[in-house]
Design a protein around this motif. Structure first.
Motif, PDB file in Angstrom:
ATOM      1  N   LEU A  48      13.387  83.635   0.388  1.00  0.00           N
ATOM      2  CA  LEU A  48      13.447  82.185   0.245  1.00  0.00           C
ATOM      3  C   LEU A  48      13.992  81.713  -1.102  1.00  0.00           C
ATOM      4  O   LEU A  48      14.266  80.530  -1.287  1.00  0.00           O
ATOM      5  CB  LEU A  48      12.056  81.588   0.462  1.00  0.00           C
ATOM      6  CG  LEU A  48      11.471  81.854   1.855  1.00  0.00           C
ATOM      7  CD1 LEU A  48      10.074  81.267   1.970  1.00  0.00           C
ATOM      8  CD2 LEU A  48      12.377  81.301   2.943  1.00  0.00           C
ATOM      9  N   GLN A  49      14.142  82.642  -2.039  1.00  0.00           N
ATOM     10  CA  GLN A  49      14.664  82.239  -3.336  1.00  0.00           C
ATOM     11  C   GLN A  49      16.071  81.647  -3.153  1.00  0.00           C
ATOM     12  O   GLN A  49      16.866  82.170  -2.380  1.00  0.00           O
ATOM     13  CB  GLN A  49      14.723  83.459  -4.255  1.00  0.00           C
ATOM     14  CG  GLN A  49      14.866  83.085  -5.704  1.00  0.00           C
ATOM     15  CD  GLN A  49      15.063  84.318  -6.586  1.00  0.00           C
ATOM     16  OE1 GLN A  49      15.229  85.433  -6.093  1.00  0.00           O
ATOM     17  NE2 GLN A  49      15.051  84.090  -7.889  1.00  0.00           N
ATOM     18  N   TYR A  50      16.355  80.583  -3.874  1.00  0.00           N
ATOM     19  CA  TYR A  50      17.660  79.911  -3.816  1.00  0.00           C
ATOM     20  C   TYR A  50      17.973  79.274  -2.466  1.00  0.00           C
ATOM     21  O   TYR A  50      19.128  78.987  -2.168  1.00  0.00           O
ATOM     22  CB  TYR A  50      18.800  80.866  -4.194  1.00  0.00           C
ATOM     23  CG  TYR A  50      18.677  81.432  -5.576  1.00  0.00           C
ATOM     24  CD1 TYR A  50      18.548  80.592  -6.669  1.00  0.00           C
ATOM     25  CD2 TYR A  50      18.662  82.807  -5.781  1.00  0.00           C
ATOM     26  CE1 TYR A  50      18.412  81.103  -7.945  1.00  0.00           C
ATOM     27  CE2 TYR A  50      18.526  83.328  -7.056  1.00  0.00           C
ATOM     28  CZ  TYR A  50      18.405  82.477  -8.132  1.00  0.00           C
ATOM     29  OH  TYR A  50      18.268  82.988  -9.390  1.00  0.00           O
ATOM     30  N   LEU A  51      16.958  79.060  -1.631  1.00  0.00           N
ATOM     31  CA  LEU A  51      17.184  78.449  -0.324  1.00  0.00           C
ATOM     32  C   LEU A  51      17.857  77.089  -0.467  1.00  0.00           C
ATOM     33  O   LEU A  51      18.720  76.726   0.322  1.00  0.00           O
ATOM     34  CB  LEU A  51      15.852  78.311   0.416  1.00  0.00           C
ATOM     35  CG  LEU A  51      15.922  77.903   1.881  1.00  0.00           C
ATOM     36  CD1 LEU A  51      16.694  78.936   2.685  1.00  0.00           C
ATOM     37  CD2 LEU A  51      14.532  77.737   2.464  1.00  0.00           C
ATOM     38  N   GLU A  52      17.472  76.346  -1.518  1.00  0.00           N
ATOM     39  CA  GLU A  52      18.052  75.009  -1.699  1.00  0.00           C
ATOM     40  C   GLU A  52      19.547  75.069  -2.029  1.00  0.00           C
ATOM     41  O   GLU A  52      20.284  74.131  -1.769  1.00  0.00           O
ATOM     42  CB  GLU A  52      17.342  74.264  -2.825  1.00  0.00           C
ATOM     43  CG  GLU A  52      15.931  73.892  -2.475  1.00  0.00           C
ATOM     44  CD  GLU A  52      15.013  73.953  -3.678  1.00  0.00           C
ATOM     45  OE1 GLU A  52      15.436  73.525  -4.768  1.00  0.00           O
ATOM     46  OE2 GLU A  52      13.878  74.438  -3.528  1.00  0.00           O
ATOM     47  N   GLU A  53      19.966  76.163  -2.646  1.00  0.00           N
ATOM     48  CA  GLU A  53      21.369  76.284  -3.033  1.00  0.00           C
ATOM     49  C   GLU A  53      22.239  76.727  -1.861  1.00  0.00           C
ATOM     50  O   GLU A  53      23.465  76.583  -1.904  1.00  0.00           O
ATOM     51  CB  GLU A  53      21.530  77.319  -4.158  1.00  0.00           C
ATOM     52  CG  GLU A  53      20.597  77.139  -5.330  1.00  0.00           C
ATOM     53  CD  GLU A  53      20.956  75.920  -6.163  1.00  0.00           C
ATOM     54  OE1 GLU A  53      22.154  75.612  -6.235  1.00  0.00           O
ATOM     55  OE2 GLU A  53      20.039  75.278  -6.690  1.00  0.00           O
ATOM     56  N   PRO A  59      23.086  75.732   1.188  1.00  0.00           N
ATOM     57  CA  PRO A  59      24.067  74.903   1.910  1.00  0.00           C
ATOM     58  C   PRO A  59      25.424  74.798   1.232  1.00  0.00           C
ATOM     59  O   PRO A  59      26.458  74.728   1.901  1.00  0.00           O
ATOM     60  CB  PRO A  59      23.383  73.529   1.959  1.00  0.00           C
ATOM     61  CG  PRO A  59      21.940  73.823   1.869  1.00  0.00           C
ATOM     62  CD  PRO A  59      21.815  75.038   0.992  1.00  0.00           C
ATOM     63  N   LYS A  60      25.454  74.830  -0.102  1.00  0.00           N
ATOM     64  CA  LYS A  60      26.725  74.795  -0.826  1.00  0.00           C
ATOM     65  C   LYS A  60      27.634  75.925  -0.393  1.00  0.00           C
ATOM     66  O   LYS A  60      28.850  75.792  -0.396  1.00  0.00           O
ATOM     67  CB  LYS A  60      26.486  75.006  -2.326  1.00  0.00           C
ATOM     68  CG  LYS A  60      25.716  73.954  -3.033  1.00  0.00           C
ATOM     69  CD  LYS A  60      25.611  74.367  -4.487  1.00  0.00           C
ATOM     70  CE  LYS A  60      24.560  73.528  -5.181  1.00  0.00           C
ATOM     71  NZ  LYS A  60      24.397  73.953  -6.572  1.00  0.00           N
ATOM     72  N   SER A  71      22.705  76.275   9.232  1.00  0.00           N
ATOM     73  CA  SER A  71      21.335  76.211   8.725  1.00  0.00           C
ATOM     74  C   SER A  71      20.878  77.593   8.294  1.00  0.00           C
ATOM     75  O   SER A  71      21.305  78.613   8.825  1.00  0.00           O
ATOM     76  CB  SER A  71      20.404  75.668   9.808  1.00  0.00           C
ATOM     77  OG  SER A  71      20.436  76.522  10.930  1.00  0.00           O
ATOM     78  N   CYS A 122      21.977  83.336   8.517  1.00  0.00           N
ATOM     79  CA  CYS A 122      22.250  81.928   8.756  1.00  0.00           C
ATOM     80  C   CYS A 122      22.800  81.721  10.163  1.00  0.00           C
ATOM     81  O   CYS A 122      23.243  82.662  10.819  1.00  0.00           O
ATOM     82  CB  CYS A 122      23.188  81.352   7.714  1.00  0.00           C
ATOM     83  SG  CYS A 122      24.843  81.978   7.802  1.00  0.00           S
TER      84      CYS A 122
END
Lengths: 188, 175
Positions: B126-131, B133-134, B159, B166
Protein backbone atom coordinates in the motif's frame (compact mmCIF):
# COMPACT_ATOMS: atom_id res chain seq x y z
CA UNK A 1 -3.21 -14.98 -21.07
CA UNK A 2 -1.22 -15.75 -17.96
CA UNK A 3 2.07 -16.55 -19.59
CA UNK A 4 4.52 -14.09 -18.25
CA UNK A 5 7.95 -13.46 -19.58
CA UNK A 6 10.33 -13.73 -16.69
CA UNK A 7 13.74 -12.83 -17.88
CA UNK A 8 15.26 -12.13 -14.51
CA UNK A 9 17.93 -9.47 -14.53
CA UNK A 10 18.52 -9.74 -18.24
CA UNK A 11 17.89 -6.47 -19.96
CA UNK A 12 14.53 -6.03 -21.56
CA UNK A 13 14.69 -5.05 -25.17
CA UNK A 14 11.92 -3.41 -27.03
CA UNK A 15 11.53 -1.82 -30.38
CA UNK A 16 12.86 1.70 -30.24
CA UNK A 17 9.58 2.81 -31.81
CA UNK A 18 7.80 3.11 -28.48
CA UNK A 19 10.50 5.33 -27.05
CA UNK A 20 10.63 7.41 -30.23
CA UNK A 21 6.88 7.83 -30.40
CA UNK A 22 6.58 8.66 -26.73
CA UNK A 23 9.30 11.26 -26.93
CA UNK A 24 7.68 12.73 -30.02
CA UNK A 25 4.31 12.92 -28.29
CA UNK A 26 5.94 14.64 -25.33
CA UNK A 27 7.61 17.26 -27.54
CA UNK A 28 4.37 17.79 -29.43
CA UNK A 29 2.49 18.26 -26.19
CA UNK A 30 4.97 20.80 -24.90
CA UNK A 31 4.81 22.66 -28.21
CA UNK A 32 1.03 22.71 -27.88
CA UNK A 33 1.14 23.89 -24.29
CA UNK A 34 3.16 26.90 -25.26
CA UNK A 35 1.30 27.58 -28.46
CA UNK A 36 -1.63 29.44 -26.95
CA UNK A 37 0.03 32.79 -26.87
CA UNK A 38 1.77 34.38 -29.82
CA UNK A 39 4.42 35.99 -27.68
CA UNK A 40 5.05 32.80 -25.80
CA UNK A 41 5.36 31.00 -29.10
CA UNK A 42 8.43 33.02 -29.90
CA UNK A 43 9.97 31.81 -26.69
CA UNK A 44 9.00 28.23 -27.39
CA UNK A 45 12.33 26.86 -28.43
CA UNK A 46 14.05 28.51 -25.54
CA UNK A 47 11.49 27.06 -23.14
CA UNK A 48 11.75 23.62 -24.64
CA UNK A 49 15.49 23.91 -24.54
CA UNK A 50 15.46 24.71 -20.88
CA UNK A 51 12.85 22.02 -20.30
CA UNK A 52 14.56 19.09 -21.92
CA UNK A 53 18.05 19.54 -20.59
CA UNK A 54 17.10 19.07 -16.94
CA UNK A 55 14.75 16.23 -17.84
CA UNK A 56 17.49 14.51 -19.73
CA UNK A 57 19.86 15.28 -16.90
CA UNK A 58 17.55 13.53 -14.44
CA UNK A 59 17.33 10.52 -16.71
CA UNK A 60 21.12 10.42 -17.02
CA UNK A 61 21.59 10.56 -13.27
CA UNK A 62 19.48 7.43 -12.92
CA UNK A 63 20.59 5.73 -16.10
CA UNK A 64 24.24 5.68 -15.05
CA UNK A 65 23.48 3.34 -12.15
CA UNK A 66 21.64 0.97 -14.44
CA UNK A 67 24.53 1.18 -16.87
CA UNK A 68 27.29 0.51 -14.36
CA UNK A 69 25.36 -2.36 -12.83
CA UNK A 70 24.87 -4.10 -16.15
CA UNK A 71 27.88 -3.29 -18.24
CA UNK A 72 30.83 -4.20 -15.98
CA UNK A 73 32.60 -1.08 -17.15
CA UNK A 74 35.09 0.21 -14.61
CA UNK A 75 36.40 3.70 -14.10
CA UNK A 76 37.70 5.40 -17.21
CA UNK A 77 41.25 6.67 -17.06
CA UNK A 78 40.96 9.31 -19.70
CA UNK A 79 38.42 11.08 -21.85
CA UNK A 80 39.25 8.91 -24.86
CA UNK A 81 38.26 5.82 -22.95
CA UNK A 82 35.09 7.58 -21.86
CA UNK A 83 34.27 8.39 -25.46
CA UNK A 84 34.70 4.75 -26.42
CA UNK A 85 32.43 3.52 -23.65
CA UNK A 86 29.73 6.06 -24.50
CA UNK A 87 29.70 5.28 -28.19
CA UNK A 88 30.35 1.55 -28.25
CA UNK A 89 28.73 0.35 -25.04
CA UNK A 90 26.15 2.85 -23.80
CA UNK A 91 24.58 3.98 -27.08
CA UNK A 92 24.59 0.39 -28.25
CA UNK A 93 22.91 -0.82 -25.09
CA UNK A 94 20.21 1.82 -24.81
CA UNK A 95 19.47 2.94 -28.34
CA UNK A 96 20.87 0.10 -30.41
CA UNK A 97 23.19 2.32 -32.40
CA UNK A 98 26.95 2.91 -32.37
CA UNK A 99 27.90 6.50 -33.14
CA UNK A 100 31.36 7.15 -34.53
CA UNK A 101 33.87 9.25 -32.66
CA UNK A 102 35.67 11.99 -34.58
CA UNK A 103 37.14 15.47 -34.44
CA UNK A 104 39.30 15.14 -31.37
CA UNK A 105 40.70 18.45 -30.23
CA UNK A 106 44.53 18.52 -30.00
CA UNK A 107 44.29 18.67 -26.22
CA UNK A 108 42.09 15.59 -26.14
CA UNK A 109 39.35 17.32 -24.19
CA UNK A 110 36.77 17.57 -26.97
CA UNK A 111 35.31 15.11 -29.42
CA UNK A 112 32.24 14.61 -31.57
CA UNK A 113 29.72 11.80 -31.66
CA UNK A 114 28.35 11.31 -35.16
CA UNK A 115 24.91 9.69 -35.13
CA UNK A 116 24.08 8.37 -38.53
CA UNK A 117 20.63 7.21 -37.63
CA UNK A 118 19.31 8.85 -34.53
CA UNK A 119 16.34 6.71 -33.45
CA UNK A 120 14.78 9.69 -31.70
CA UNK A 121 14.00 11.36 -35.02
CA UNK A 122 12.33 8.46 -36.85
CA UNK A 123 8.92 9.70 -38.04
CA UNK A 124 9.83 13.33 -37.29
CA UNK A 125 9.84 16.43 -39.37
CA UNK A 126 10.24 19.91 -37.94
CA UNK A 127 7.54 22.33 -39.02
CA UNK A 128 8.81 25.70 -40.25
CA UNK A 129 7.74 27.59 -37.17
CA UNK A 130 9.88 25.33 -34.99
CA UNK A 131 12.91 25.26 -37.22
CA UNK A 132 15.23 26.26 -34.42
CA UNK A 133 14.00 23.58 -32.04
CA UNK A 134 16.79 21.31 -30.85
CA UNK A 135 14.59 18.27 -31.03
CA UNK A 136 16.88 15.61 -29.59
CA UNK A 137 18.30 17.84 -26.90
CA UNK A 138 17.23 15.35 -24.26
CA UNK A 139 20.25 13.25 -25.22
CA UNK A 140 22.63 16.03 -24.23
CA UNK A 141 21.03 16.21 -20.82
CA UNK A 142 21.31 12.45 -20.42
CA UNK A 143 25.02 12.51 -21.28
CA UNK A 144 25.71 15.38 -18.92
CA UNK A 145 23.77 13.88 -16.03
CA UNK A 146 25.28 10.43 -16.39
CA UNK A 147 28.87 11.68 -16.60
CA UNK A 148 28.41 14.02 -13.68
CA UNK A 149 27.64 10.99 -11.51
CA UNK A 150 31.04 9.58 -12.39
CA UNK A 151 32.78 12.83 -11.47
CA UNK A 152 33.10 14.32 -14.92
CA UNK A 153 31.71 17.74 -15.69
CA UNK A 154 31.11 17.90 -19.42
CA UNK A 155 29.29 20.04 -21.91
CA UNK A 156 27.24 18.29 -24.58
CA UNK A 157 25.52 20.07 -27.42
CA UNK A 158 24.18 19.48 -30.90
CA UNK A 159 26.27 21.18 -33.56
CA UNK A 160 24.70 19.42 -36.56
CA UNK A 161 21.27 17.88 -36.95
CA UNK A 162 19.78 15.95 -39.87
CA UNK A 163 16.39 17.38 -38.89
CA UNK A 164 17.72 20.77 -39.94
CA UNK A 165 19.13 19.58 -43.20
CA UNK A 166 22.67 18.76 -42.08
CA UNK A 167 24.18 15.62 -43.54
CA UNK A 168 24.74 14.02 -40.15
CA UNK A 169 23.79 14.52 -36.55
CA UNK A 170 26.73 15.57 -34.42
CA UNK A 171 26.93 15.94 -30.67
CA UNK A 172 29.98 17.86 -29.49
CA UNK A 173 31.31 16.73 -26.14
CA UNK A 174 33.64 18.92 -24.12
CA UNK A 175 35.39 17.89 -20.93
CA UNK A 176 35.23 20.74 -18.43
CA UNK A 177 36.82 19.31 -15.32
CA UNK A 178 36.96 16.41 -12.97
CA UNK A 179 34.62 16.77 -10.03
CA UNK A 180 36.45 16.21 -6.76
CA UNK A 181 35.15 13.42 -4.59
CA UNK A 182 34.68 15.48 -1.46
CA UNK A 183 32.22 17.91 -3.01
CA UNK A 184 28.60 17.19 -2.25
CA UNK A 185 26.73 15.79 -5.22
CA UNK A 186 25.28 18.40 -7.51
CA UNK A 187 27.61 21.18 -6.37
CA UNK A 188 29.40 22.99 -9.12
CA UNK B 1 6.23 17.12 -35.48
CA UNK B 2 4.01 14.56 -37.00
CA UNK B 3 4.03 10.89 -36.22
CA UNK B 4 4.37 8.98 -39.43
CA UNK B 5 5.62 11.95 -41.42
CA UNK B 6 6.13 10.78 -44.97
CA UNK B 7 9.52 12.35 -45.45
CA UNK B 8 11.27 9.82 -43.27
CA UNK B 9 11.56 6.23 -44.29
CA UNK B 10 10.29 3.95 -41.58
CA UNK B 11 12.82 1.55 -40.14
CA UNK B 12 12.06 -2.10 -40.68
CA UNK B 13 10.08 -3.40 -37.77
CA UNK B 14 12.20 -4.77 -34.97
CA UNK B 15 15.36 -3.70 -36.70
CA UNK B 16 16.47 -1.49 -33.90
CA UNK B 17 16.05 -2.30 -30.27
CA UNK B 18 16.05 0.18 -27.47
CA UNK B 19 16.31 -0.68 -23.84
CA UNK B 20 13.09 -0.77 -21.87
CA UNK B 21 14.58 1.16 -18.99
CA UNK B 22 14.87 4.19 -21.25
CA UNK B 23 11.12 4.29 -21.74
CA UNK B 24 10.61 3.79 -18.02
CA UNK B 25 12.82 6.76 -17.12
CA UNK B 26 11.30 8.94 -19.82
CA UNK B 27 7.86 8.05 -18.52
CA UNK B 28 8.92 9.07 -15.01
CA UNK B 29 10.12 12.42 -16.31
CA UNK B 30 6.90 12.89 -18.24
CA UNK B 31 4.92 12.31 -15.08
CA UNK B 32 7.07 14.89 -13.31
CA UNK B 33 6.73 17.34 -16.19
CA UNK B 34 3.08 16.95 -17.10
CA UNK B 35 1.20 15.75 -14.06
CA UNK B 36 -0.65 18.87 -13.15
CA UNK B 37 -4.26 19.72 -12.68
CA UNK B 38 -5.79 20.27 -16.08
CA UNK B 39 -4.22 23.38 -17.65
CA UNK B 40 -7.52 24.46 -19.19
CA UNK B 41 -10.32 23.49 -16.82
CA UNK B 42 -12.66 26.10 -18.25
CA UNK B 43 -13.65 24.34 -21.45
CA UNK B 44 -15.57 21.13 -21.34
CA UNK B 45 -15.65 20.95 -17.59
CA UNK B 46 -12.80 19.80 -15.38
CA UNK B 47 -14.14 16.30 -14.89
CA UNK B 48 -14.53 15.32 -18.51
CA UNK B 49 -11.34 16.51 -20.15
CA UNK B 50 -8.53 13.99 -20.16
CA UNK B 51 -5.32 14.90 -18.41
CA UNK B 52 -2.32 16.02 -20.40
CA UNK B 53 -0.56 12.75 -19.71
CA UNK B 54 -3.53 10.88 -21.10
CA UNK B 55 -3.49 12.86 -24.31
CA UNK B 56 0.21 12.16 -24.76
CA UNK B 57 -0.51 8.46 -24.22
CA UNK B 58 -3.43 8.69 -26.61
CA UNK B 59 -1.18 9.97 -29.37
CA UNK B 60 1.32 7.18 -28.81
CA UNK B 61 -1.46 4.61 -28.69
CA UNK B 62 -2.87 5.87 -31.96
CA UNK B 63 0.48 5.39 -33.67
CA UNK B 64 1.05 1.97 -32.13
CA UNK B 65 -2.45 0.93 -33.14
CA UNK B 66 -1.47 1.72 -36.69
CA UNK B 67 1.89 0.05 -36.69
CA UNK B 68 1.49 -3.08 -34.59
CA UNK B 69 -1.35 -5.00 -36.24
CA UNK B 70 0.38 -5.21 -39.60
CA UNK B 71 1.02 -8.94 -39.36
CA UNK B 72 -2.27 -9.75 -37.73
CA UNK B 73 -5.32 -10.84 -39.69
CA UNK B 74 -8.13 -8.34 -39.69
CA UNK B 75 -10.09 -8.10 -36.48
CA UNK B 76 -13.56 -9.44 -36.72
CA UNK B 77 -14.99 -8.63 -33.36
CA UNK B 78 -14.61 -6.26 -30.48
CA UNK B 79 -13.20 -9.05 -28.36
CA UNK B 80 -10.43 -9.68 -30.90
CA UNK B 81 -9.35 -6.09 -30.54
CA UNK B 82 -9.27 -6.34 -26.77
CA UNK B 83 -7.22 -9.51 -27.03
CA UNK B 84 -4.85 -7.65 -29.31
CA UNK B 85 -4.40 -5.00 -26.62
CA UNK B 86 -3.75 -7.62 -23.96
CA UNK B 87 -1.26 -9.59 -26.01
CA UNK B 88 0.47 -7.66 -28.76
CA UNK B 89 0.21 -4.11 -27.50
CA UNK B 90 1.18 -5.07 -23.95
CA UNK B 91 4.14 -7.11 -25.16
CA UNK B 92 5.31 -4.27 -27.39
CA UNK B 93 5.11 -1.75 -24.59
CA UNK B 94 5.81 -3.74 -21.44
CA UNK B 95 7.37 -7.00 -22.70
CA UNK B 96 4.70 -9.08 -21.03
CA UNK B 97 1.11 -10.03 -21.59
CA UNK B 98 -1.81 -8.78 -19.59
CA UNK B 99 -2.67 -11.25 -16.83
CA UNK B 100 -6.42 -11.25 -17.16
CA UNK B 101 -9.25 -10.07 -19.36
CA UNK B 102 -12.85 -10.08 -18.21
CA UNK B 103 -15.96 -8.74 -19.82
CA UNK B 104 -19.66 -8.42 -19.17
CA UNK B 105 -20.31 -8.87 -22.92
CA UNK B 106 -21.91 -5.44 -22.98
CA UNK B 107 -18.93 -3.39 -23.94
CA UNK B 108 -17.22 -3.24 -20.58
CA UNK B 109 -13.88 -4.94 -20.18
CA UNK B 110 -11.53 -5.24 -17.24
CA UNK B 111 -7.89 -5.76 -18.07
CA UNK B 112 -5.87 -6.95 -15.12
CA UNK B 113 -2.12 -6.73 -14.75
CA UNK B 114 -0.82 -8.32 -11.57
CA UNK B 115 2.58 -6.67 -11.78
CA UNK B 116 2.27 -3.54 -13.86
CA UNK B 117 5.84 -2.70 -14.88
CA UNK B 118 5.57 1.04 -14.19
CA UNK B 119 4.47 0.33 -10.64
CA UNK B 120 6.81 -2.57 -9.85
CA UNK B 121 9.79 -0.44 -8.82
CA UNK B 122 7.62 1.72 -6.55
CA UNK B 123 6.28 -0.59 -3.92
CA UNK B 124 4.74 -3.90 -3.10
CA UNK B 125 1.66 -3.21 -1.03
CA UNK B 126 0.00 0.00 0.00
CA UNK B 127 2.97 2.34 0.22
CA UNK B 128 2.72 5.14 -2.38
CA UNK B 129 -0.86 4.12 -3.25
CA UNK B 130 -1.78 7.80 -3.53
CA UNK B 131 0.95 8.37 -6.11
CA UNK B 132 -0.08 5.45 -8.27
CA UNK B 133 -2.70 7.20 -10.46
CA UNK B 134 -0.02 9.51 -11.90
CA UNK B 135 1.72 6.48 -13.30
CA UNK B 136 -1.40 5.08 -14.94
CA UNK B 137 -2.72 8.09 -16.86
CA UNK B 138 -0.34 7.71 -19.79
CA UNK B 139 -1.22 4.04 -20.17
CA UNK B 140 -4.98 4.74 -20.03
CA UNK B 141 -4.49 7.15 -22.89
CA UNK B 142 -2.37 4.58 -24.71
CA UNK B 143 -5.16 1.99 -24.62
CA UNK B 144 -7.78 4.55 -25.59
CA UNK B 145 -5.63 5.78 -28.50
CA UNK B 146 -4.99 2.29 -29.84
CA UNK B 147 -8.71 1.53 -29.67
CA UNK B 148 -9.46 4.76 -31.45
CA UNK B 149 -7.20 3.81 -34.36
CA UNK B 150 -8.89 0.41 -34.54
CA UNK B 151 -12.30 2.01 -34.76
CA UNK B 152 -13.63 2.05 -31.22
CA UNK B 153 -14.50 5.04 -29.08
CA UNK B 154 -13.82 4.20 -25.47
CA UNK B 155 -13.43 5.43 -21.94
CA UNK B 156 -10.47 3.95 -20.12
CA UNK B 157 -9.92 4.28 -16.41
CA UNK B 158 -7.47 2.58 -14.09
CA UNK B 159 -7.58 1.56 -10.49
CA UNK B 160 -5.06 0.22 -8.03
CA UNK B 161 -5.97 -1.63 -4.86
CA UNK B 162 -2.44 -2.60 -3.92
CA UNK B 163 0.78 -2.03 -5.84
CA UNK B 164 1.98 -3.30 -8.25
CA UNK B 165 -1.30 -4.83 -9.44
CA UNK B 166 -3.73 -2.68 -11.35
CA UNK B 167 -6.88 -2.91 -13.40
CA UNK B 168 -7.80 -1.00 -16.51
CA UNK B 169 -11.49 -0.67 -17.19
CA UNK B 170 -12.39 -0.16 -20.81
CA UNK B 171 -15.91 0.93 -21.66
CA UNK B 172 -16.62 0.86 -25.38
CA UNK B 173 -18.90 3.72 -26.39
CA UNK B 174 -21.70 2.62 -28.65
CA UNK B 175 -22.54 5.20 -31.23
Amino acid sequence: MSRQANRGTESKKMSSELFTLTYGALVTQLCKDYENDEDVNKQLDKILFSNFLPRGYNIGVRLIEDFLARSNVGRCHDFRETADVIAKVAFKMYLGITPSITNWSPAGDEFSLILENNPLVDFVELPDNHSSLIYSNLLCGVLRGALEMVQMAVEAKFVQDTLKGDGVTEIRMRFIRRIEDNLPAGEE
Amino acid sequence: MRAGGARWSLPARGSRMADAVLFEFLHTEMVAELWTPDPDPGSGGPEMSPSVLESVGFRVGQALGERLPRDIPAFREELDVLKFLCKDLWVAVFQKQMDGLRTNHQGTYVLQDNSFPLLVPMASGLQYLEEAPKFLAFTCGLLCGALHTLGFQSLVTASVAALPACKFQVVIQKS
